[in-house]
Scaffold this active site. Structure first.
Site, PDB file in Angstrom:
ATOM      1  N   GLY A 102      -5.162  56.628  16.444  1.00 33.04           N
ATOM      2  CA  GLY A 102      -5.615  55.273  16.620  1.00 33.04           C
ATOM      3  C   GLY A 102      -7.275  55.369  16.389  1.00 33.04           C
ATOM      4  O   GLY A 102      -7.917  56.152  17.034  1.00 33.04           O
ATOM      5  N   GLY A 145      -3.135  52.821   3.373  1.00 32.91           N
ATOM      6  CA  GLY A 145      -3.943  53.706   2.590  1.00 32.91           C
ATOM      7  C   GLY A 145      -3.555  55.007   2.528  1.00 32.91           C
ATOM      8  O   GLY A 145      -3.083  55.516   3.817  1.00 32.91           O
ATOM      9  N   GLU A 199      -0.073  49.537  20.831  1.00 32.50           N
ATOM     10  CA  GLU A 199      -0.647  50.628  20.195  1.00 32.50           C
ATOM     11  C   GLU A 199       0.603  51.810  19.847  1.00 32.50           C
ATOM     12  O   GLU A 199       0.754  52.442  18.987  1.00 32.50           O
ATOM     13  CB  GLU A 199      -1.711  51.322  20.888  1.00 32.50           C
ATOM     14  CG  GLU A 199      -2.172  52.352  20.281  1.00 32.50           C
ATOM     15  CD  GLU A 199      -3.567  52.863  20.672  1.00 32.50           C
ATOM     16  OE1 GLU A 199      -4.156  53.935  20.047  1.00 32.50           O
ATOM     17  OE2 GLU A 199      -4.343  52.036  21.242  1.00 32.50           O
TER      18      GLU A 199
END
Length: 141
Positions: A84, A110, A64
């Site tokens: 996240g 995106g 992460e």
């Protein structure tokens, strides 16, 4: 997009981890380019589970950290921020000691969500874990 010299950027990234989980886990950013970010983490008793193997949670924290940091380079950090949403991990192989390397690469970038693959490998490039991180791009308030 990366605009400064690689070594300067890596130094800046590593300085930003002071007093964070990344510093606690000894995560160090080691390489960066327009389509990937790499960091290392030593495997020792600090990141072991009781059986003496790399803790899956430490692997996920590494994934992460690298994935969300990599995602920041595809946004306008003056106007946007990354958070996240979800992370999944498949732990393929155990490791007791040494150094693992996490390589974050985009699968999809995106306007509002991004999907990153983070592969964690040992010093012989054997796959330890593979993670997918989904982040959301938010407007700064």
């Amino acid at each position: 997009m990366i605009f400064m010299e690689k070594e300067t950027l890596l130094e800046k990234l590593n300085n930003s981890t002071k007093n964070t989980l990344m510093e606690t886990l000894d995560i160090v950013y080691t390489d960066i380019d327009t389509d990937y970010l790499v960091a290392t983490m030593p495997v020792n008793s600090k990141v072991h589970q009781p059986a003496g193997l790399l803790h899956g949670g430490a692997s996920v924290a590494l994934a992460e950290s690298v994935g969300s940091t990599a995602a920041h380079f595809s946004i306008d950090i003056e106007k946007q921020e990354i958070r996240g949403l979800e992370i999944t991990a498949n732990h393929i192989r155990g490791i007791r000691e040494g150094l693992v390397k996490a390589i974050a690469k985009p699968i999809h970038k995106g306007r509002t969500t991004q999907l990153w693959e983070v592969r964690i490998v040992d010093e012989q490039e054997k796959l330890i874990s593979i993670c997918k991180l989904t982040v959301i791009v938010l407007a700064k308030k």
